[in-house]
Design an enzyme around this catalytic site. Sequence first.
Site, mmCIF file in Angstrom:
data_model
loop_
_atom_site.group_PDB
_atom_site.id
_atom_site.type_symbol
_atom_site.label_atom_id
_atom_site.label_comp_id
_atom_site.label_asym_id
_atom_site.label_seq_id
_atom_site.Cartn_x
_atom_site.Cartn_y
_atom_site.Cartn_z
ATOM 1 C CE LYS A 52 53.383 5.847 -47.784
ATOM 2 N NZ LYS A 52 53.593 4.397 -48.032
ATOM 3 N N GLY A 53 55.814 9.641 -42.634
ATOM 4 C CA GLY A 53 56.386 9.406 -41.313
ATOM 5 C C GLY A 53 55.769 10.195 -40.172
ATOM 6 C CD GLU A 109 59.446 15.737 -42.041
ATOM 7 O OE1 GLU A 109 59.007 14.704 -41.507
ATOM 8 O OE2 GLU A 109 59.922 15.749 -43.182
ATOM 9 C CG ASP A 110 59.052 11.419 -39.676
ATOM 10 O OD1 ASP A 110 59.126 12.370 -40.466
ATOM 11 O OD2 ASP A 110 59.346 10.249 -40.003
ATOM 12 C CE LYS A 141 69.081 9.191 -37.497
ATOM 13 N NZ LYS A 141 69.273 8.299 -38.662
ATOM 14 C CG PHE A 162 67.833 3.473 -40.233
ATOM 15 C CD1 PHE A 162 68.033 4.267 -41.351
ATOM 16 C CD2 PHE A 162 66.591 2.863 -40.064
ATOM 17 C CE1 PHE A 162 67.017 4.454 -42.289
ATOM 18 C CE2 PHE A 162 65.577 3.044 -40.992
ATOM 19 C CZ PHE A 162 65.795 3.837 -42.109
ATOM 20 C CB VAL A 163 65.317 5.611 -35.066
ATOM 21 C CG1 VAL A 163 66.464 5.663 -34.075
ATOM 22 C CG2 VAL A 163 65.152 6.951 -35.766
ATOM 23 C CG ASP A 169 59.559 3.723 -43.785
ATOM 24 O OD1 ASP A 169 59.990 4.873 -43.597
ATOM 25 O OD2 ASP A 169 59.643 3.130 -44.872
ATOM 26 N NE ARG A 175 55.405 4.228 -43.366
ATOM 27 C CZ ARG A 175 56.307 5.126 -43.784
ATOM 28 N NH1 ARG A 175 56.763 6.023 -42.953
ATOM 29 N NH2 ARG A 175 56.727 5.121 -45.024
HETATM 30 C C1 PRP Z 1 61.934 10.850 -44.050
HETATM 31 C C2 PRP Z 1 61.368 11.736 -42.976
HETATM 32 C C3 PRP Z 1 61.672 13.114 -43.464
HETATM 33 C C4 PRP Z 1 62.937 12.928 -44.262
HETATM 34 C C5 PRP Z 1 64.096 13.453 -43.480
HETATM 35 O O1 PRP Z 1 60.972 10.730 -45.048
HETATM 36 O O2 PRP Z 1 59.995 11.529 -42.786
HETATM 37 O O3 PRP Z 1 60.638 13.609 -44.297
HETATM 38 O O4 PRP Z 1 63.075 11.532 -44.503
HETATM 39 O O5 PRP Z 1 65.304 13.216 -44.132
HETATM 40 P P1 PRP Z 1 66.283 14.357 -44.627
HETATM 41 O O6 PRP Z 1 66.433 15.350 -43.513
HETATM 42 O O7 PRP Z 1 67.563 13.587 -44.896
HETATM 43 O O8 PRP Z 1 65.728 14.950 -45.864
HETATM 44 P P2 PRP Z 1 60.981 9.560 -46.145
HETATM 45 O O9 PRP Z 1 61.513 10.110 -47.422
HETATM 46 O O10 PRP Z 1 61.669 8.361 -45.575
HETATM 47 O O11 PRP Z 1 59.464 9.265 -46.361
HETATM 48 P P3 PRP Z 1 58.356 8.707 -45.320
HETATM 49 O O12 PRP Z 1 58.115 9.805 -44.317
HETATM 50 O O13 PRP Z 1 57.184 8.449 -46.181
HETATM 51 O O14 PRP Z 1 58.887 7.456 -44.672
#
Ligand code: PRP
Length: 185
Positions: A52-53, A109-110, A141, A162-163, A169, A175
């Site tokens: 969702k991010g 991606e976020d 990061k 952690f942001v 979120d 969010r």
């Molecule tokens: C977060 C973010 C990326 C992923 C990055 O998603 O949106 O998709 O983690 O992390 P990584 O590089 O360690 O794989 P999350 O699983 O938290 O889901 P969300 O976007 O729904 O919050």
Amino acid sequence: MSNSQASIPEMSATAGRVLISAEQIQQRIHELAALIESDYPSGPVYLVSVLKGAFMFVADLSRALKRCCIRIEFMGISSYGHAKTSSGQVKVTRDLDVNIEGHDVLIVEDIIDSGVTLSYLRRLLEQRKPKSLEIVTLLDKPDRRIQPVQVKYVGFQIPDEFVVGYGLDYAEDYRNLRDIRVLKT
Ligand code: PRP
């Protein structure tokens, strides 16, 4: 009203200090959009946004792109659950409902943290034979990388903190903040 979300002071206070302001985010998005526009002079570009991010980032990035034809698609990929660090296990929770074969695809991606999610997603989408496949991430990061990922467009490199906010979120909260903050521990 300022962009610091004075209307929800409680949430801003628990989220912690501002790392990247709403104004900085918007300015960088316009810079990224200009780069993307010059790299894709013609034809449709599929923005594959990772839920969702990335929902807020794709909404603003797509509106900053001034050209035809931007198509917005969503995938659900989860690797965190409610934890603060990646479980290392990637799960597709929603697949694309379009065929991307022969098309220019830009994964939106976020954040890239360990790189587990994006290296998995890149491999998955490459199998579908797009004409091109690139990644744009708002946040990177690099200190946390476990799996290398080739990323063409990066909004901001950030330290290992952690942001939350602007789509990101902690346990589904924060969010809706307009800026990106370092979560208080
Ligand atoms: C977060 C973010 C990326 C992923 C990055 O998603 O949106 O998709 O983690 O992390 P990584 O590089 O360690 O794989 P999350 O699983 O938290 O889901 P969300 O976007 O729904 O919050």
